[in-house]
Design a protein around this motif. Structure first.
Motif, short mmCIF file in Angstrom:
data_model
loop_
_atom_site.label_atom_id
_atom_site.label_comp_id
_atom_site.label_asym_id
_atom_site.label_seq_id
_atom_site.Cartn_x
_atom_site.Cartn_y
_atom_site.Cartn_z
N LEU A 46 -7.61 -4.36 -0.26
CA LEU A 46 -6.84 -4.10 0.90
C LEU A 46 -7.95 -3.80 2.16
O LEU A 46 -8.90 -3.14 1.99
N PRO A 47 -7.65 -4.24 3.35
CA PRO A 47 -8.20 -3.96 4.58
C PRO A 47 -8.23 -2.26 4.75
O PRO A 47 -7.16 -1.51 4.21
N ALA A 48 -9.45 -1.90 5.29
CA ALA A 48 -9.51 -0.61 5.36
C ALA A 48 -8.42 0.32 6.45
O ALA A 48 -7.91 1.38 6.09
N GLU A 49 -8.03 -0.55 7.50
CA GLU A 49 -6.97 0.12 8.20
C GLU A 49 -5.62 0.31 7.48
O GLU A 49 -4.95 1.20 7.71
N ILE A 50 -5.32 -0.58 6.58
CA ILE A 50 -4.08 -0.32 5.82
C ILE A 50 -4.18 0.77 4.95
O ILE A 50 -3.28 1.41 4.65
N VAL A 51 -5.47 0.71 3.94
CA VAL A 51 -5.51 2.00 3.18
C VAL A 51 -5.36 3.20 3.85
O VAL A 51 -4.61 4.00 3.48
N SER A 52 -6.05 3.40 5.07
CA SER A 52 -5.98 4.40 5.77
C SER A 52 -4.74 5.04 6.37
O SER A 52 -4.38 6.33 6.10
N ALA A 82 0.80 -1.33 -0.05
CA ALA A 82 -0.03 -0.07 -0.14
C ALA A 82 0.92 1.22 -0.09
O ALA A 82 0.45 2.21 -0.62
N HIS A 83 1.96 1.34 0.78
CA HIS A 83 2.80 2.51 0.87
C HIS A 83 3.47 2.43 -0.37
O HIS A 83 3.56 3.70 -0.79
N ARG A 84 4.00 1.68 -1.11
CA ARG A 84 4.75 1.79 -2.20
C ARG A 84 3.89 2.13 -3.34
O ARG A 84 4.25 2.95 -3.95
N TYR A 85 2.63 1.62 -3.17
CA TYR A 85 1.67 2.04 -4.17
C TYR A 85 1.31 3.53 -4.30
O TYR A 85 1.34 4.33 -5.16
N VAL A 86 1.17 4.10 -3.01
CA VAL A 86 0.82 5.36 -2.84
C VAL A 86 1.82 6.05 -3.50
O VAL A 86 1.84 7.42 -4.20
#
Length: 248
Positions: A181-187, A154-158
């Motif tokens: 992806l889980p909501a907490e990981i996205v946030s 998620a962080h690499r994608y952002v």
């Protein structure tokens, strides 16, 4: 002198087998036909089946299909007794192992091309008709070995899409949600993204440069549309568009 009546012929005797087939009495005492033999064989099969002698069905002493009358062979479309008794206890494990091996090879190729989220990779593998149990086990092992790590993904994608596609926080969140992806990981991945106004200005300036020579209203509409598609808030879109066109 009275003639002695002929003694009845035993069906099982050699004489019965050699007796001619012509005439009504000859037909009534006809030798055992292939069909009769087949019936006897089936009767014996039923008896042995009832006694549990399943190994008998592999015996090659049964009449071959080529030796049976055509009216008998034409009705033998149903599975044989031997086929019905062939159970392979190892079939399911072998299917699982084969599916797991193919899924693993496919997953490695996909991960070599680019990062994937766990849910995204799982969906792709299931679409290729691999066994769900095999896919689940593979995903778990990839996560354990950290070849799949949703938080890092998620962080690499952002970072990559913020820089390359100039996506807003809202658009990035939407894209990550599509990956399952889980909501907490996205946030957690988008909460530290800053410089929304600056990024929107970069997008607006690039669009303004490509629309020079058009009417002001046309340019404004196209810049606003571009910013909206990148997911920027309407207030940011209006503010940045007016500033860029005023400066151009």
């Amino acid at each position: 002198m009275t003639s002695k009546s002929p003694e009845p012929i035993d069906r099982g005797s050699d004489l019965a087998e050699s007796r001619p087939h012509g005439g009504g009495s000859a037909r009534s005492d006809a030798p055992t036909t292939k069909l009769d033999k087949l019936r006897e064989a089936i009767t014996e099969i039923d008896q042995r089946h009832a006694e549990g002698e399943s190994e008998y069905f592999a015996d090659s002493t049964l009449p071959s299909e080529s030796s049976l009358p055509s009216d008998v062979t034409s009705s033998r479309d149903a599975p044989s007794f031997a086929d019905a008794l062939e159970f392979d206890d190892e079939a399911e494990p072998e299917d699982f192992d084969a599916s797991y091996a193919k899924a693993k090879k496919t997953a490695m190729n996909m991960l070599a091309m680019r990062d994937h989220a766990s849910g995204e990779l799982r969906d792709k593998l299931l679409k290729r008709d691999f066994l769900p149990a095999a896919v689940d086990e593979l995903i778990a092992k990839l996560q354990k070995s950290r070849l799949l790590n949703d938080e890092e993904f998620a962080h690499r994608y952002v970072r990559a899409h913020r820089e390359r596609r100039k996506l807003s926080r809202s658009a990035l969140k939407r894209e990550l949600n599509k990956k399952g992806l889980p909501a907490e990981i996205v946030s957690g991945a988008v909460e530290d993204v800053a410089g929304e106004d600056d990024l929107a200005r970069q997008v607006a300036e690039k669009k303004a440069a490509s629309t020079r020579g058009l009417d002001h209203e046309v340019r404004e509409r196209r810049i606003l549309g571009m910013l909206a598609r990148r997911g920027f808030a309407s207030s940011v879109c209006l503010k940045v568009t007016r500033e860029v066109l005023a400066e151009d």
